[in-house]
Design an enzyme around this catalytic site. Structure first.
Site, PDB file in Angstrom:
ATOM      1  N   GLU A 194      -9.639  -2.204   4.748  1.00  0.00           N
ATOM      2  CA  GLU A 194     -10.267  -1.798   6.203  1.00  0.00           C
ATOM      3  C   GLU A 194     -11.732  -2.694   6.397  1.00  0.00           C
ATOM      4  O   GLU A 194     -12.350  -3.307   5.350  1.00  0.00           O
ATOM      5  CB  GLU A 194     -10.796  -0.277   5.716  1.00  0.00           C
ATOM      6  CG  GLU A 194      -9.641   0.480   6.165  1.00  0.00           C
ATOM      7  CD  GLU A 194      -8.789   0.846   7.399  1.00  0.00           C
ATOM      8  OE1 GLU A 194      -8.376  -0.133   8.136  1.00  0.00           O
ATOM      9  OE2 GLU A 194      -8.968   1.917   8.017  1.00  0.00           O
ATOM     10  N   HIS A 243      -7.413  -4.891   9.892  1.00  0.00           N
ATOM     11  CA  HIS A 243      -7.130  -4.650   8.449  1.00  0.00           C
ATOM     12  C   HIS A 243      -5.861  -5.449   8.113  1.00  0.00           C
ATOM     13  O   HIS A 243      -4.890  -5.540   9.017  1.00  0.00           O
ATOM     14  CB  HIS A 243      -7.293  -3.472   8.188  1.00  0.00           C
ATOM     15  CG  HIS A 243      -5.885  -2.541   8.494  1.00  0.00           C
ATOM     16  ND1 HIS A 243      -6.084  -1.275   9.010  1.00  0.00           N
ATOM     17  CD2 HIS A 243      -4.597  -2.769   8.901  1.00  0.00           C
ATOM     18  CE1 HIS A 243      -4.807  -0.643   9.379  1.00  0.00           C
ATOM     19  NE2 HIS A 243      -3.974  -1.740   9.178  1.00  0.00           N
ATOM     20  N   ASP A 258       0.892  -1.306   0.129  1.00  0.00           N
ATOM     21  CA  ASP A 258       0.005  -0.079   0.003  1.00  0.00           C
ATOM     22  C   ASP A 258       0.718   1.401  -0.116  1.00  0.00           C
ATOM     23  O   ASP A 258       2.085   1.270   0.165  1.00  0.00           O
ATOM     24  CB  ASP A 258      -1.026   0.072   1.183  1.00  0.00           C
ATOM     25  CG  ASP A 258      -0.350  -0.756   2.528  1.00  0.00           C
ATOM     26  OD1 ASP A 258       0.799  -0.468   2.553  1.00  0.00           O
ATOM     27  OD2 ASP A 258      -1.111  -0.990   3.359  1.00  0.00           O
ATOM     28  N   ASN A 303      -7.902  -3.087  13.687  1.00  0.00           N
ATOM     29  CA  ASN A 303      -9.361  -3.070  13.413  1.00  0.00           C
ATOM     30  C   ASN A 303      -9.404  -4.352  12.798  1.00  0.00           C
ATOM     31  O   ASN A 303     -10.470  -4.733  11.997  1.00  0.00           O
ATOM     32  CB  ASN A 303      -9.859  -2.119  12.765  1.00  0.00           C
ATOM     33  CG  ASN A 303      -9.076  -1.461  11.357  1.00  0.00           C
ATOM     34  OD1 ASN A 303      -8.160  -2.297  11.138  1.00  0.00           O
ATOM     35  ND2 ASN A 303      -9.465  -0.589  10.923  1.00  0.00           N
TER      36      ASN A 303
HETATM   37  C1  F6R Z   1       1.313  -1.888   6.050  1.00  0.00           C
HETATM   38  C2  F6R Z   1       0.066  -2.402   6.219  1.00  0.00           C
HETATM   39  C3  F6R Z   1      -0.783  -2.557   7.451  1.00  0.00           C
HETATM   40  C4  F6R Z   1       0.145  -2.582   8.836  1.00  0.00           C
HETATM   41  C5  F6R Z   1      -0.825  -2.733   9.942  1.00  0.00           C
HETATM   42  C6  F6R Z   1      -0.326  -3.056  11.066  1.00  0.00           C
HETATM   43  O1  F6R Z   1       1.897  -1.916   4.813  1.00  0.00           O
HETATM   44  O2  F6R Z   1      -0.499  -2.861   5.137  1.00  0.00           O
HETATM   45  O3  F6R Z   1      -1.749  -3.620   7.233  1.00  0.00           O
HETATM   46  O4  F6R Z   1       0.642  -4.124   8.560  1.00  0.00           O
HETATM   47  O5  F6R Z   1      -1.396  -1.556   9.799  1.00  0.00           O
HETATM   48  O6  F6R Z   1       0.726  -1.828  11.547  1.00  0.00           O
HETATM   49  P1  F6R Z   1       1.860  -1.909  12.625  1.00  0.00           P
HETATM   50  O7  F6R Z   1       2.582  -2.875  12.178  1.00  0.00           O
HETATM   51  O8  F6R Z   1       2.409  -0.335  12.627  1.00  0.00           O
HETATM   52  O9  F6R Z   1       1.268  -2.072  13.992  1.00  0.00           O
END
Ligand code: F6R
Length: 246
Positions: free
Chosen positions: A143, A138, A67, A136
């Site tokens: 989302e 994701h 992303d 959440n």
């Molecule tokens: C990042 C991504 C997100 C993260 C998720 C967890 O490229 O796609 O899904 O893996 O938000 O983020 P952290 O590791 O910061 O808790």
């Protein structure tokens, strides 16, 4: 599903890096699916260390990231391109032209999603997809929603995600409220998925994702359908599982 229960973040990172390095040793042209965020930072540092020790080269690897924020240029320290350069690409021998992310500066969402889908399709399947999980549920920036989306799409980031990612920005209002994200298609088609989860704030959502109903309201629950999922989670993240679950 294979569960590797570890004691803490450092052990999670070590086990994950070992699996990535083994994959690249086995297949030099590995297509890596990469994530940003705090979770894989330790893994990336150890991947670079393995190269410095002469155990592995990434010179023939390719990578696709999950992303990128809409509106952030690669030079912006909060962009995911900048993050990947800083945490991994600048420290390993992967060729710059073989590393790919959605282009956050392309405001034409239809064109950008089509471009990224075509690119990922031309390289696919991903050999090893590294995933973190949002609070959440994701995965990538898919989302909670009323349906799953297969292809790259522009997503409105939920308040929980903006709150969680605020730590990478000076002010909450600087966090972009939209991002390009890979959809579930290439993730489900990856040869292997490595889901990394650390910390007690992820315990409830990890438990729901792996043991609850498969629903787009808990996007990570779709991973229950993956044929080669390895979860590496630390004791805090596994605190909602009863002893002997795995
Ligand atoms: C990042 C991504 C997100 C993260 C998720 C967890 O490229 O796609 O899904 O893996 O938000 O983020 P952290 O590791 O910061 O808790």
């Amino acid at each position: 599903m294979k569960m590797i229960a570890v004691s803490n973040y450092d052990e999670m990172s070590r086990r994950a890096a070992e699996l990535v390095v083994a994959q690249v040793q086995k297949k030099a042209t590995t297509l890596l699916g990469l994530a940003t965020g705090g979770t894989p930072v330790g893994t990336y540092a150890l991947m670079a260390e393995a190269q410095r020790r002469g155990e592995v080269t990434y010179a023939q690897c390719r990578s696709v990231n999950l992303d990128e924020y809409l509106g952030l240029a690669p030079e912006n320290p909060a962009s995911y391109r900048y993050f990947m350069q800083d945490k991994l690409f600048n420290h390993i021998d992967i060729l710059p032209e073989n590393t790919h992310l959605p282009n956050g500066t392309n405001q034409d969402a239809v064109a950008e999603c089509a471009r990224y889908d075509a690119l990922v399709d031309s390289l696919a399947p991903i050999d090893l997809q590294i995933l973190g999980m949002g609070h959440n549920g994701h995965i990538a920036f898919n989302e909670p929603d009323d349906h799953f989306v297969a292809g790259t799409h522009l997503v409105d980031l939920g308040a929980a995600t903006i709150d969680a990612n605020q730590r990478f920005f000076d002010r909450r209002e600087d966090v972009p409220c939209q991002a390009y994200t890979m959809g579930m298609g290439p993730i489900l088609q990856a040869e292997q998925v490595l889901l990394l989860v650390s910390g007690d704030e992820k315990a409830e959502i990890l438990h729901q994702s792996l043991t609850g109903p498969i629903t787009p309201q808990v996007p990570g629950s779709i991973l229950q359908l993956h044929r080669n999922l390895t979860v590496i989670a630390d004791a805090a993240a596994l605190s909602k599982f009863s002893v002997g679950s795995f």
